[in-house]
Scaffold this motif. Sequence first.
Motif, mmCIF file in Angstrom:
data_model
loop_
_atom_site.group_PDB
_atom_site.id
_atom_site.type_symbol
_atom_site.label_atom_id
_atom_site.label_comp_id
_atom_site.label_asym_id
_atom_site.label_seq_id
_atom_site.Cartn_x
_atom_site.Cartn_y
_atom_site.Cartn_z
ATOM 1 N N PRO A 1 0.508 -0.814 0.317
ATOM 2 C CA PRO A 1 0.097 -0.334 -0.204
ATOM 3 C C PRO A 1 0.885 1.569 -0.421
ATOM 4 O O PRO A 1 0.308 2.449 -0.694
ATOM 5 C CB PRO A 1 -0.883 -0.730 1.660
ATOM 6 C CG PRO A 1 -0.862 -1.505 1.368
ATOM 7 C CD PRO A 1 0.710 -1.867 1.135
ATOM 8 N N ASN A 2 1.745 1.408 1.108
ATOM 9 C CA ASN A 2 3.190 2.428 0.938
ATOM 10 C C ASN A 2 3.386 3.100 -0.509
ATOM 11 O O ASN A 2 3.237 4.265 -0.713
ATOM 12 C CB ASN A 2 3.908 2.475 1.508
ATOM 13 C CG ASN A 2 4.649 3.621 2.300
ATOM 14 O OD1 ASN A 2 3.969 4.819 2.504
ATOM 15 N ND2 ASN A 2 6.243 3.861 1.910
ATOM 16 N N GLY B 1 0.391 3.997 -2.817
ATOM 17 C CA GLY B 1 0.178 4.958 -2.736
ATOM 18 C C GLY B 1 0.806 5.868 -3.203
ATOM 19 O O GLY B 1 0.811 6.966 -3.884
ATOM 20 N N ARG B 2 2.335 6.305 -2.481
ATOM 21 C CA ARG B 2 3.153 6.744 -4.019
ATOM 22 C C ARG B 2 3.426 7.402 -4.575
ATOM 23 O O ARG B 2 3.720 8.035 -5.526
ATOM 24 C CB ARG B 2 4.082 6.728 -2.552
ATOM 25 C CG ARG B 2 5.015 6.861 -1.163
ATOM 26 C CD ARG B 2 5.636 6.707 0.297
ATOM 27 N NE ARG B 2 6.969 7.805 -0.759
ATOM 28 C CZ ARG B 2 7.158 8.375 -0.325
ATOM 29 N NH1 ARG B 2 6.283 8.810 0.833
ATOM 30 N NH2 ARG B 2 8.452 9.224 -0.286
ATOM 31 N N ARG C 1 -6.146 -2.867 0.832
ATOM 32 C CA ARG C 1 -5.827 -1.925 1.865
ATOM 33 C C ARG C 1 -5.075 -0.841 0.650
ATOM 34 O O ARG C 1 -4.852 0.515 0.575
ATOM 35 C CB ARG C 1 -5.089 -2.302 2.905
ATOM 36 C CG ARG C 1 -4.102 -1.700 3.184
ATOM 37 C CD ARG C 1 -4.720 -0.439 4.220
ATOM 38 N NE ARG C 1 -3.555 0.680 4.637
ATOM 39 C CZ ARG C 1 -2.329 0.063 5.291
ATOM 40 N NH1 ARG C 1 -2.017 -1.054 6.193
ATOM 41 N NH2 ARG C 1 -1.910 1.575 5.597
ATOM 42 N N MET C 2 -4.457 -1.581 -0.448
ATOM 43 C CA MET C 2 -3.319 -1.079 -1.496
ATOM 44 C C MET C 2 -4.106 0.215 -2.661
ATOM 45 O O MET C 2 -4.341 0.792 -3.068
ATOM 46 C CB MET C 2 -3.071 -2.110 -2.638
ATOM 47 C CG MET C 2 -1.694 -1.614 -3.487
ATOM 48 S SD MET C 2 -1.866 -2.344 -5.368
ATOM 49 C CE MET C 2 -3.495 -2.632 -5.378
ATOM 50 N N GLU D 1 -7.656 1.553 -1.597
ATOM 51 C CA GLU D 1 -7.730 2.265 -1.146
ATOM 52 C C GLU D 1 -6.481 3.561 -0.721
ATOM 53 O O GLU D 1 -7.131 5.019 -0.619
ATOM 54 C CB GLU D 1 -7.107 2.452 1.089
ATOM 55 C CG GLU D 1 -9.313 1.213 0.791
ATOM 56 C CD GLU D 1 -9.772 0.063 2.101
ATOM 57 O OE1 GLU D 1 -10.673 -0.285 2.541
ATOM 58 O OE2 GLU D 1 -8.447 0.794 2.701
ATOM 59 N N ASP D 2 -5.541 2.784 -0.150
ATOM 60 C CA ASP D 2 -4.039 4.660 -0.021
ATOM 61 C C ASP D 2 -4.386 4.808 -1.524
ATOM 62 O O ASP D 2 -3.452 6.078 -1.323
ATOM 63 C CB ASP D 2 -2.992 3.053 0.161
ATOM 64 C CG ASP D 2 -3.206 3.088 1.740
ATOM 65 O OD1 ASP D 2 -4.670 3.016 2.392
ATOM 66 O OD2 ASP D 2 -2.359 2.708 2.197
ATOM 67 N N SER D 3 -4.528 4.342 -2.837
ATOM 68 C CA SER D 3 -3.536 4.752 -3.653
ATOM 69 C C SER D 3 -5.105 5.716 -3.661
ATOM 70 O O SER D 3 -4.651 6.626 -4.308
ATOM 71 C CB SER D 3 -3.873 3.539 -5.532
ATOM 72 O OG SER D 3 -3.264 2.749 -4.274
ATOM 73 N N ARG E 1 -6.739 7.387 -2.532
ATOM 74 C CA ARG E 1 -6.806 8.660 -1.648
ATOM 75 C C ARG E 1 -5.577 9.345 -1.355
ATOM 76 O O ARG E 1 -5.521 10.584 -2.192
ATOM 77 C CB ARG E 1 -6.205 8.116 0.113
ATOM 78 C CG ARG E 1 -6.616 9.237 0.972
ATOM 79 C CD ARG E 1 -6.333 8.329 2.857
ATOM 80 N NE ARG E 1 -7.505 7.817 2.853
ATOM 81 C CZ ARG E 1 -6.196 6.373 3.556
ATOM 82 N NH1 ARG E 1 -5.239 6.288 3.359
ATOM 83 N NH2 ARG E 1 -7.252 5.120 3.604
ATOM 84 N N ALA E 2 -4.703 8.632 -2.426
ATOM 85 C CA ALA E 2 -3.652 9.830 -2.843
ATOM 86 C C ALA E 2 -3.684 10.713 -3.458
ATOM 87 O O ALA E 2 -3.294 11.485 -3.938
ATOM 88 C CB ALA E 2 -2.050 8.736 -3.059
#
Length: 251
Positions: free
Chosen positions: A73-74, A77-78, A100-101, A103-105, A107-108
């Motif tokens: 996910p980190n 997202g980046r 989670r991957m 969702e984080d993407s 959001r990013a």
Amino acid sequence: MKKRKLRLRDRLVVVIDVDSKGRLLKILSRISGKVSTVKLGLEMIYSAGIGVVDITKRSGYDVMLDAKIMDIPNTAGRASSAIAKLKPSIITIHALGGRRMIEDSQRALEEQSKKELSIKPLLFGVTVLTSLDDRDLEEMGFSGGYIGTVKKLAGIALDAGADGIICSPGEAGILRKEYGEDFFIATPGIRLEEDSPGDQKRFSTPEKAIQSGSDILIAGRSITGKEDMAGAVDFILGRIGNALGKENMIW
Ligand code: C5P
């Protein structure tokens, strides 16, 4: 998500899988602005660099960046933040990377697009590649065949906030029935009767794709493999228009 209305020209995305800027520009000029969006993917980016997104946008097309993101996910997202700066209209992410991957993407993308004062790219979840069939999935340890697998992956992606799903035309109807209308379905694996399937195993005609609930058709070799690319685009757009019917068509 409130799904925006699509014009006929938004409903066909032309795939440009080539290895140089020169070839890209040639195809962009040969399809002569007949569609709003073209898809740039791994071959294009790794051959000619990410600058092709800007070149394509400056030629008057929106870009579907087939980034096929899949990582922790980190990292995902980046990467999504970096992609948002390029301002494509659609980007792709593998649903297999998990909730989670995605969702984080998403959001990013939202946060970066706000900073850029630009429209957030739509995030489309790739379910099962259209080059895979039940036997391939079984070999990889998936039970339930591609229909069950696509359904499950699409559910996770939509739940995690994806704006759309990528699947083959054969699964579009099932996803519409299961998850409703308020998300985009984009279908590669488009072939005309006379076309060779190539490496695609789950493919269909433009009519069948539209009738089964697909919003956006992603077509490559059926167009770029033809001498008259503009004619092929017109022909497929005409078939999409007929399948939609006048009452559902926006020019
Ligand atoms: O040339 P063709 O019409 O088969 O191109 C299909 C395009 O759609 C390719 O660029 C491929 O990477 C992409 N794609 C796919 N199946 C998916 C997701 C993307 O074929 N599930």
